[in-house]
Design a protein around this motif. Sequence first.
Motif, PDB file in Angstrom:
ATOM      1  N   THR A 112     -15.690   2.257  15.008  1.00 48.66           N
ATOM      2  CA  THR A 112     -15.547   3.074  13.814  1.00 48.66           C
ATOM      3  C   THR A 112     -16.695   2.748  12.875  1.00 48.66           C
ATOM      4  O   THR A 112     -16.870   1.593  12.494  1.00 48.66           O
ATOM      5  N   VAL A 113     -17.484   3.760  12.538  1.00 52.44           N
ATOM      6  CA  VAL A 113     -18.590   3.566  11.608  1.00 52.44           C
ATOM      7  C   VAL A 113     -18.066   3.843  10.197  1.00 52.44           C
ATOM      8  O   VAL A 113     -17.548   4.933   9.923  1.00 52.44           O
ATOM      9  N   CYS A 114     -18.200   2.850   9.347  1.00 50.49           N
ATOM     10  CA  CYS A 114     -17.749   2.960   7.960  1.00 50.49           C
ATOM     11  C   CYS A 114     -18.919   2.711   7.018  1.00 50.49           C
ATOM     12  O   CYS A 114     -19.929   2.135   7.411  1.00 50.49           O
ATOM     13  N   VAL A 115     -18.746   3.160   5.789  1.00 49.31           N
ATOM     14  CA  VAL A 115     -19.704   2.883   4.719  1.00 49.31           C
ATOM     15  C   VAL A 115     -18.955   2.177   3.598  1.00 49.31           C
ATOM     16  O   VAL A 115     -17.744   2.368   3.443  1.00 49.31           O
ATOM     17  N   ARG A 121     -19.018   6.115  -4.079  1.00 51.10           N
ATOM     18  CA  ARG A 121     -18.804   6.292  -5.518  1.00 51.10           C
ATOM     19  C   ARG A 121     -20.137   6.413  -6.258  1.00 51.10           C
ATOM     20  O   ARG A 121     -20.293   7.255  -7.135  1.00 51.10           O
ATOM     21  N   ARG A 122     -21.092   5.582  -5.899  1.00 52.78           N
ATOM     22  CA  ARG A 122     -22.404   5.633  -6.561  1.00 52.78           C
ATOM     23  C   ARG A 122     -23.130   6.940  -6.275  1.00 52.78           C
ATOM     24  O   ARG A 122     -23.879   7.430  -7.114  1.00 52.78           O
ATOM     25  N   ASP A 159     -26.245   3.532   5.095  1.00 50.43           N
ATOM     26  CA  ASP A 159     -27.057   4.744   5.107  1.00 50.43           C
ATOM     27  C   ASP A 159     -26.316   5.857   4.366  1.00 50.43           C
ATOM     28  O   ASP A 159     -25.221   6.262   4.767  1.00 50.43           O
ATOM     29  N   ALA A 160     -26.922   6.361   3.313  1.00 50.08           N
ATOM     30  CA  ALA A 160     -26.283   7.390   2.485  1.00 50.08           C
ATOM     31  C   ALA A 160     -25.955   8.638   3.288  1.00 50.08           C
ATOM     32  O   ALA A 160     -24.991   9.342   2.970  1.00 50.08           O
ATOM     33  N   ARG A 161     -26.714   8.919   4.343  1.00 58.11           N
ATOM     34  CA  ARG A 161     -26.447  10.118   5.147  1.00 58.11           C
ATOM     35  C   ARG A 161     -25.068  10.067   5.796  1.00 58.11           C
ATOM     36  O   ARG A 161     -24.488  11.112   6.085  1.00 58.11           O
ATOM     37  N   LEU A 162     -24.551   8.863   6.007  1.00 56.54           N
ATOM     38  CA  LEU A 162     -23.214   8.715   6.596  1.00 56.54           C
ATOM     39  C   LEU A 162     -22.123   8.606   5.532  1.00 56.54           C
ATOM     40  O   LEU A 162     -20.938   8.577   5.861  1.00 56.54           O
ATOM     41  N   ALA A 163     -22.512   8.558   4.275  1.00 57.84           N
ATOM     42  CA  ALA A 163     -21.544   8.428   3.181  1.00 57.84           C
ATOM     43  C   ALA A 163     -21.186   9.776   2.576  1.00 57.84           C
ATOM     44  O   ALA A 163     -20.261   9.862   1.779  1.00 57.84           O
ATOM     45  N   ILE A 164     -21.914  10.823   2.961  1.00 58.09           N
ATOM     46  CA  ILE A 164     -21.719  12.121   2.318  1.00 58.09           C
ATOM     47  C   ILE A 164     -20.971  13.072   3.242  1.00 58.09           C
ATOM     48  O   ILE A 164     -21.553  13.725   4.098  1.00 58.09           O
TER      49      ILE A 164
END
Length: 191
Positions: A112-115, A121-122, A159-164
Motif C-alpha cells: 500500500t503506497v501512502c503519503v 493538508r499542506r 511525492d506530491a503527485r501521489l497526494a493529489i
Amino acid sequence: MCGGAGTRLDRGEKPLFEVGGAPMIDRVLRAVETSRIDTAHAVTSPLTPETIRRLDGRVPIIETDGDGYVTDLTAALDRVDRPVLTVVSDLPLVTAELIDRTIDAYADGALTVCVPTELKRRLGVGVDTTRAHGGRELSPSGLNVVGEDDAETIRVSYDARLAINVNRPSDAAVADEFARILDGEAMADGS
C-alpha cells in the motif's frame, strides 16, 4: 479503478473529469500504458456508462456492481491473476515512473503506497482516510499492489503527485495547477 460516480465533484462521471485539459482516466491510462505493466484492465460500474464507452476497445473492461471501492475491487480481483497493481482514476498526476517504482518496491503480499497526511493538508487537498503507521498519520494514495496473501507492506512516498486525489472541486483546482506545471515541464524536456 474507474467506477466512481463523482458525487462530491458534482460534475458528471468522475473518471471523465478533466485535469490539465484531459480526462483523469486518460491521464492514468497513459501512465499505466507507458509503465512496465503488461496488461491493464479498467474496472467500471453502471455508474460510469460514458467511461465504459470511452474505454471500449482501448483496454479490457471489468464491470462491477458499483457498490463501493472495496466491494468493486474485490469483485475485480476475483477476475484477474495476482499480483496486480491497482490505481484509482482520481489520481491524475500518477506517472509511469511512479508506477514502476511501486513495482520495484513490491516483494509479496500487499503493498500500500501512502503519503503523509500532513502533505495532503499542506497541498490543500481533502483527506478522506487516514491510518497510523510508525508514529505518523498517513493517507492511502490509491496506488497499491495486491498479492496472494494479506501480509501488508506500507510504502511511504513524499511525492506530491501521489497526494493529489481529485474528489472535490477544491482538489480539482490543486490538481489542475500541478498538471499545468508538470505538463509544461514534460513538454520542455521532450518527455
